[in-house]
Motif scaffolding. Structure first.
Motif, mmCIF file in Angstrom:
data_model
loop_
_atom_site.group_PDB
_atom_site.id
_atom_site.type_symbol
_atom_site.label_atom_id
_atom_site.label_comp_id
_atom_site.label_asym_id
_atom_site.label_seq_id
_atom_site.Cartn_x
_atom_site.Cartn_y
_atom_site.Cartn_z
ATOM 1 N N UNK A 84 0.845 -1.182 0.000
ATOM 2 C CA UNK A 84 0.000 0.000 0.000
ATOM 3 C C UNK A 84 0.885 1.238 0.000
ATOM 4 N N UNK A 85 0.279 2.358 -0.353
ATOM 5 C CA UNK A 85 0.961 3.642 -0.245
ATOM 6 C C UNK A 85 0.401 4.369 0.972
ATOM 7 N N UNK A 86 1.265 5.099 1.643
ATOM 8 C CA UNK A 86 0.849 5.890 2.790
ATOM 9 C C UNK A 86 0.970 7.370 2.433
ATOM 10 N N UNK A 106 -8.084 3.968 3.486
ATOM 11 C CA UNK A 106 -8.254 3.975 4.939
ATOM 12 C C UNK A 106 -7.648 5.228 5.537
ATOM 13 N N UNK A 107 -8.198 5.674 6.661
ATOM 14 C CA UNK A 107 -7.723 6.895 7.300
ATOM 15 C C UNK A 107 -7.461 6.666 8.779
ATOM 16 N N UNK A 108 -6.499 7.401 9.321
ATOM 17 C CA UNK A 108 -6.216 7.371 10.753
ATOM 18 C C UNK A 108 -5.696 8.727 11.192
ATOM 19 N N UNK A 109 -5.811 8.991 12.480
ATOM 20 C CA UNK A 109 -5.349 10.245 13.076
ATOM 21 C C UNK A 109 -4.220 9.923 14.046
ATOM 22 N N UNK A 142 -3.020 10.127 8.490
ATOM 23 C CA UNK A 142 -2.481 9.235 7.466
ATOM 24 C C UNK A 142 -3.640 8.688 6.643
ATOM 25 N N UNK A 143 -3.428 8.594 5.341
ATOM 26 C CA UNK A 143 -4.371 7.913 4.440
ATOM 27 C C UNK A 143 -3.637 6.722 3.849
ATOM 28 N N UNK A 144 -4.300 5.556 3.836
ATOM 29 C CA UNK A 144 -3.692 4.337 3.315
ATOM 30 C C UNK A 144 -4.390 3.970 2.004
ATOM 31 N N UNK A 145 -3.609 3.867 0.943
ATOM 32 C CA UNK A 145 -4.162 3.535 -0.364
ATOM 33 C C UNK A 145 -3.746 2.122 -0.714
ATOM 34 N N UNK A 157 4.409 11.365 0.783
ATOM 35 C CA UNK A 157 3.890 10.206 0.044
ATOM 36 C C UNK A 157 4.953 9.119 0.053
ATOM 37 N N UNK A 158 4.602 7.968 0.599
ATOM 38 C CA UNK A 158 5.559 6.862 0.624
ATOM 39 C C UNK A 158 5.527 6.106 -0.690
ATOM 40 N N UNK A 159 6.596 5.368 -0.963
ATOM 41 C CA UNK A 159 6.547 4.387 -2.030
ATOM 42 C C UNK A 159 5.727 3.205 -1.519
ATOM 43 N N UNK A 160 5.571 2.179 -2.339
ATOM 44 C CA UNK A 160 4.806 1.019 -1.901
ATOM 45 C C UNK A 160 5.468 0.395 -0.677
ATOM 46 N N UNK A 161 4.672 0.107 0.335
ATOM 47 C CA UNK A 161 5.181 -0.439 1.583
ATOM 48 C C UNK A 161 4.127 -1.376 2.163
ATOM 49 N N UNK A 162 4.266 -1.746 3.436
ATOM 50 C CA UNK A 162 3.273 -2.607 4.080
ATOM 51 C C UNK A 162 2.988 -2.065 5.467
ATOM 52 N N UNK A 163 1.966 -2.607 6.131
ATOM 53 C CA UNK A 163 1.520 -2.074 7.406
ATOM 54 C C UNK A 163 2.610 -2.107 8.468
#
Length: 419
Positions: free
Chosen positions: A156-158, A195-198, A205-208, A269-275
């Motif tokens: 995912x991207x963050x 997905x969203x978090x505070x 953060x938004x998770x794509x 904006x992150x590159x592709x990563x994981x949780x």
């Protein structure tokens, strides 16, 4: 920022209110004045304003009729009546016109400014309300922990967002809810789940995940054994196109918050990563961002406890610089560049100066002069040909600008270089 028009047939009052408002520091990009209802309507016919502060009794047309006509032209205009008459019928008519306030002269400066500020806050809320009215709904995944479990193995991207909520005129809750809906609308072209978090006040953060292109291509990649195909290559051209869209979208969101709501925002904006890497990415983001607002960072991946080199700064500035370097002969006016990159001209000018420390016009001149010097030194091109290739157009204009920058004419410079 918003625009205000003050209408009053008494010039002393009109100028006095104008001076008070201009000196107040309220977020107003323009403050116009009109000495009659007719003049106000003429101005409004050509250009709308956000807030109308008007007297009621005026010689040519009363303020009530003028406001009715103004609302027919621009239904969203907000109105404050300022009158010397405590007339119940006037107040009732003002309410029927959906005015925001009704003040009686002489109104203290503080009370007048408070009334304008309340209208500005209402306008902020209305802007955010447009995004709250119809969010993505089914796209959203709340930050309740389940998102990470279901998607732990997926890439995912963050997107990290730092917002200057302390300078905002509306609540953090309204900002955050509006921003989520805004991001859903502009990013759901590429991503099927967001997905969203505070993380704390003003830090989100938004998770794509589940890129629509990747999802649609899963069946194709399962049938293909060629690891070099675009469908199976995570760094293929389609990912590059999606990344460019994300950057542009986030630049536009930054622009909206700054231009319309006067709220600074920095984005990572992150590159592709994981949780599992989200916490480390968040820590790195906080280090990169610090206390600054208004920047966009491209964050490298974190592997084996170290971070790959990162590209840092505002993407659109890099894009503009590259375009100028590659196309010095083209129209590089602020208007032409703003249209090409789909940005507000004042915003483009401001972010370029903030990011590089020099005005955009100065950078363009620097690139063109450097190219002209190289052509004078290394070629036998005539002065008019160099003027065309460097975007100066005519030999006369080129000579004048070159002499101003280098202290001698292009011909003299060439002679000094031994050509």
């Amino acid at each position: 920022m918003y625009s205000l028009m003050i209408v009053d047939d008494e010039e002393i009052i009109l100028n006095g209110i104008g001076d008070v408002v201009r000196a107040s520091g309220l977020p107003l990009r323009s403050v116009q004045t009109a000495r009659s209802a007719g003049e106000a309507l003429s101005l409004l016919t050509a250009n709308p304003c956000d807030i109308l502060l008007t007297d009621i009794r005026m010689p040519d047309m009363d303020g009530l009729e003028m406001v009715g006509r103004a609302k027919a032209l621009w239904p969203d205009i907000r109105v404050i009546f300022l009158t010397g008459y405590r007339d119940f019928e006037y107040a009732t008519a003002a309410l029927r016109l959906d005015s925001d306030d009704f003040l009686v002269k002489p109104a203290p400066d503080g009370k007048l400014l408070e009334a304008i500020e309340r209208v500005i806050v209402a306008l902020d809320k209305a802007w955010m309300g447009r995004f709250l009215s119809s969010g993505g709904g089914g796209l959203r995944d709340a930050g309740d922990g389940n998102y990470g479990i279901r998607n732990r193995e997926k890439e995912l991207r963050l997107i990290f967002l730092k917002i200057d909520i302390h300078s905002a005129r509306i609540s953090e809750k309204e900002i955050w809810e509006g921003l989520q809906n805004m991001l859903e609308r502009v990013l759901n072209h590429d991503y099927s789940r967001i997905g969203f978090d505070r993380y704390g006040a003003g830090n989100y953060v938004a998770r794509l995940s589940e890129s629509k292109e990747e999802y649609q291509e899963q069946g194709t990649s399962a049938l293909s054994s060629d690891p070099g195909t675009a469908a199976s290559s995570p760094m293929g051209r389609k990912d590059t196109a999606a990344e460019i869209r994300i950057r542009r979208v986030l630049e536009e969101v930054q622009s909206f918050f700054l231009e319309q709501l006067d709220i600074g925002m920095s984005v990572g904006i992150s590159e592709k990563t994981c949780m599992e890497e989200e916490s480390a990415q968040c820590t790195r983001w906080e280090e990169m961002c610090g206390t600054e607002y208004g920047k966009l960072f491209m964050m490298g991946e974190i592997r084996g406890g170290r971070e790959e080199p990162t590209a840092e700064g505002n993407y659109v500035v890099y894009a503009v610089q590259a375009y100028v370097r590659e196309n010095p002969e083209k129209d590089l006016s602020l208007g032409a560049l703003s249209e090409r990159f789909r940005l507000n001209p004042s915003y483009l000018s401001r972010i370029f100066s903030q990011e590089t420390g020099q005005p955009l016009s100065e950078y363009i001149l620097q690139i063109r002069i450097a190219l002209a010097k190289r052509l004078l030194e290394e070629t036998e091109l005539r002065i008019y040909e160099i003027a065309e290739r460097t975007g100066f157009g005519t030999p006369g204009y080129f000579t004048r600008v070159f002499r101003g920058a280098e202290g001698l004419s292009p011909k003299a410079y060439r002679l000094n270089m031994g050509r």
